[in-house]
Design a protein around this motif. Sequence first.
Motif, PDB file in Angstrom:
ATOM      1  N   ILE A 137      90.466 -51.554  10.832  1.00  0.00           N
ATOM      2  CA  ILE A 137      90.393 -52.807  11.014  1.00  0.00           C
ATOM      3  C   ILE A 137      91.765 -53.465  10.623  1.00  0.00           C
ATOM      4  O   ILE A 137      92.125 -53.158   9.402  1.00  0.00           O
ATOM      5  CB  ILE A 137      89.292 -53.755  10.279  1.00  0.00           C
ATOM      6  CG1 ILE A 137      88.043 -53.300  11.143  1.00  0.00           C
ATOM      7  CG2 ILE A 137      89.618 -55.025  10.321  1.00  0.00           C
ATOM      8  CD1 ILE A 137      86.768 -53.900  10.251  1.00  0.00           C
ATOM      9  N   LEU A 151      87.716 -65.858  15.829  1.00  0.00           N
ATOM     10  CA  LEU A 151      86.947 -64.707  15.157  1.00  0.00           C
ATOM     11  C   LEU A 151      86.623 -65.183  13.602  1.00  0.00           C
ATOM     12  O   LEU A 151      87.200 -65.687  13.121  1.00  0.00           O
ATOM     13  CB  LEU A 151      87.882 -63.384  15.127  1.00  0.00           C
ATOM     14  CG  LEU A 151      88.186 -62.635  16.251  1.00  0.00           C
ATOM     15  CD1 LEU A 151      89.199 -61.632  16.112  1.00  0.00           C
ATOM     16  CD2 LEU A 151      87.022 -62.242  17.030  1.00  0.00           C
ATOM     17  N   VAL A 154      84.451 -63.030  10.231  1.00  0.00           N
ATOM     18  CA  VAL A 154      84.510 -61.598   9.767  1.00  0.00           C
ATOM     19  C   VAL A 154      83.538 -60.768  10.223  1.00  0.00           C
ATOM     20  O   VAL A 154      83.694 -59.518  10.760  1.00  0.00           O
ATOM     21  CB  VAL A 154      84.538 -61.369   8.130  1.00  0.00           C
ATOM     22  CG1 VAL A 154      84.415 -60.240   7.716  1.00  0.00           C
ATOM     23  CG2 VAL A 154      85.949 -62.261   7.656  1.00  0.00           C
ATOM     24  N   ILE A 211      94.323 -56.773  10.402  1.00  0.00           N
ATOM     25  CA  ILE A 211      94.302 -58.413  10.701  1.00  0.00           C
ATOM     26  C   ILE A 211      95.590 -58.880  10.690  1.00  0.00           C
ATOM     27  O   ILE A 211      96.392 -58.396   9.762  1.00  0.00           O
ATOM     28  CB  ILE A 211      93.235 -59.059   9.659  1.00  0.00           C
ATOM     29  CG1 ILE A 211      93.499 -58.646   8.177  1.00  0.00           C
ATOM     30  CG2 ILE A 211      91.779 -58.631  10.212  1.00  0.00           C
ATOM     31  CD1 ILE A 211      92.557 -59.413   7.452  1.00  0.00           C
ATOM     32  N   ILE A 245      84.570 -59.455  13.787  1.00  0.00           N
ATOM     33  CA  ILE A 245      85.644 -58.561  13.519  1.00  0.00           C
ATOM     34  C   ILE A 245      84.780 -57.232  13.249  1.00  0.00           C
ATOM     35  O   ILE A 245      85.186 -56.109  13.996  1.00  0.00           O
ATOM     36  CB  ILE A 245      86.591 -58.883  12.430  1.00  0.00           C
ATOM     37  CG1 ILE A 245      87.443 -60.143  12.905  1.00  0.00           C
ATOM     38  CG2 ILE A 245      87.391 -57.604  11.997  1.00  0.00           C
ATOM     39  CD1 ILE A 245      88.395 -60.715  11.576  1.00  0.00           C
ATOM     40  N   SER A 279      91.544 -62.209  19.382  1.00  0.00           N
ATOM     41  CA  SER A 279      92.155 -63.483  18.563  1.00  0.00           C
ATOM     42  C   SER A 279      91.361 -64.694  19.087  1.00  0.00           C
ATOM     43  O   SER A 279      91.813 -65.767  18.772  1.00  0.00           O
ATOM     44  CB  SER A 279      93.366 -63.653  19.154  1.00  0.00           C
ATOM     45  OG  SER A 279      93.533 -63.787  20.524  1.00  0.00           O
TER      46      SER A 279
END
Length: 346
Positions: free
Chosen positions: A186, A339, A341, A188, A344, A336
């Motif tokens: 992940i 989002l 968490v 970000i 995600i 995008s």
Amino acid sequence: MDKPIIQGPLDIDFYKCTTGQVVHRRYPKVQATFGLVNRTNVRLADHVDVGELREKLDEARKVVSFGNSDLHYLRGTNEYGERMFKEPYLDFLRGLHLPPYDLEVRGGNFRLEFSGLWAEATYWETIALAVITELYGRSLMKGLSRFERELVFAEGRIRLARKIHILRQYMEKVRAEGARDDDPIISIVDFSTRRRFSFDWQREVVQTLAEELPGQFRGTSNIKLADDHNLLPMGTSPHEPQMILAAIAGDDDEAVMTSQNRFLDEWWEEYGWGLSIALPDTFGSDSFFRLAGEELARKWKGLRQDSGDPIAFGEKAIAFYERHGVDPHSKLVIFSDGLDVETIVK
């Protein structure tokens, strides 16, 4: 006296400059109008004083003036192995002045428009939105005591800490199941400039993420914060150029249909593989996947999902690559679309 909301010419999103260079080079005489669209039920004029909004927009016109240090930073951006911004574009920025705006109140909301050369008016986008969202945030804080204001920021920090905890937990779980420490499971990026509560809060969040998630936080779209905190300025191409090229095409149906691929070709010619993340949903992702060809599937590094169901989009992307004989594992998808968490992680 309140400090300016916009902290200078670099307090914008990086994609405004990458897009701006393409526009300056290829469409210097095209006229365009940018306008505010409020997609919420909040009547902004009930919260933000129109006189104060004018004051802050006028203030932004004064502080957005590119000087030597700003241009020096942009001149040095070479994240993808070669210099990104060429001297003709930097010379243009040196003389840039934001065009005038047109503002009035209608039915509890603002009609706010910026008209002029596309190459100049485009820079108002993230600037105007950051001004409005910060003034709205300030309106919600009015009347609070010092203690109550501190509680608001304490709650923000608690929420941020929870998000960081969830991301760390997920990474620990994945690594326990056998992933290597350097696997980018992940990653970000901060894209919040035009949505921020304030510049100071965006700065705190960016600094905290950089300190607490150094292996996962890749950078920020805000050029000034990237410069201040030694982070990568990041961003992809926006919807804007495809929309304007379609408008330029007018009633020519074929030109409208090919406007998206025309822009993608021009973007590749400007930046090549380094910035080759395609945004498919300007006219619907299904249309993109139907019209984009094998060359884009093979050459471009990936796609950005910005609307619709992210899982369904991912399946369509996989099918698109497989249809053209490309291994989907070799490509990226950047998600995008609003989002949180939990999304995600999902």
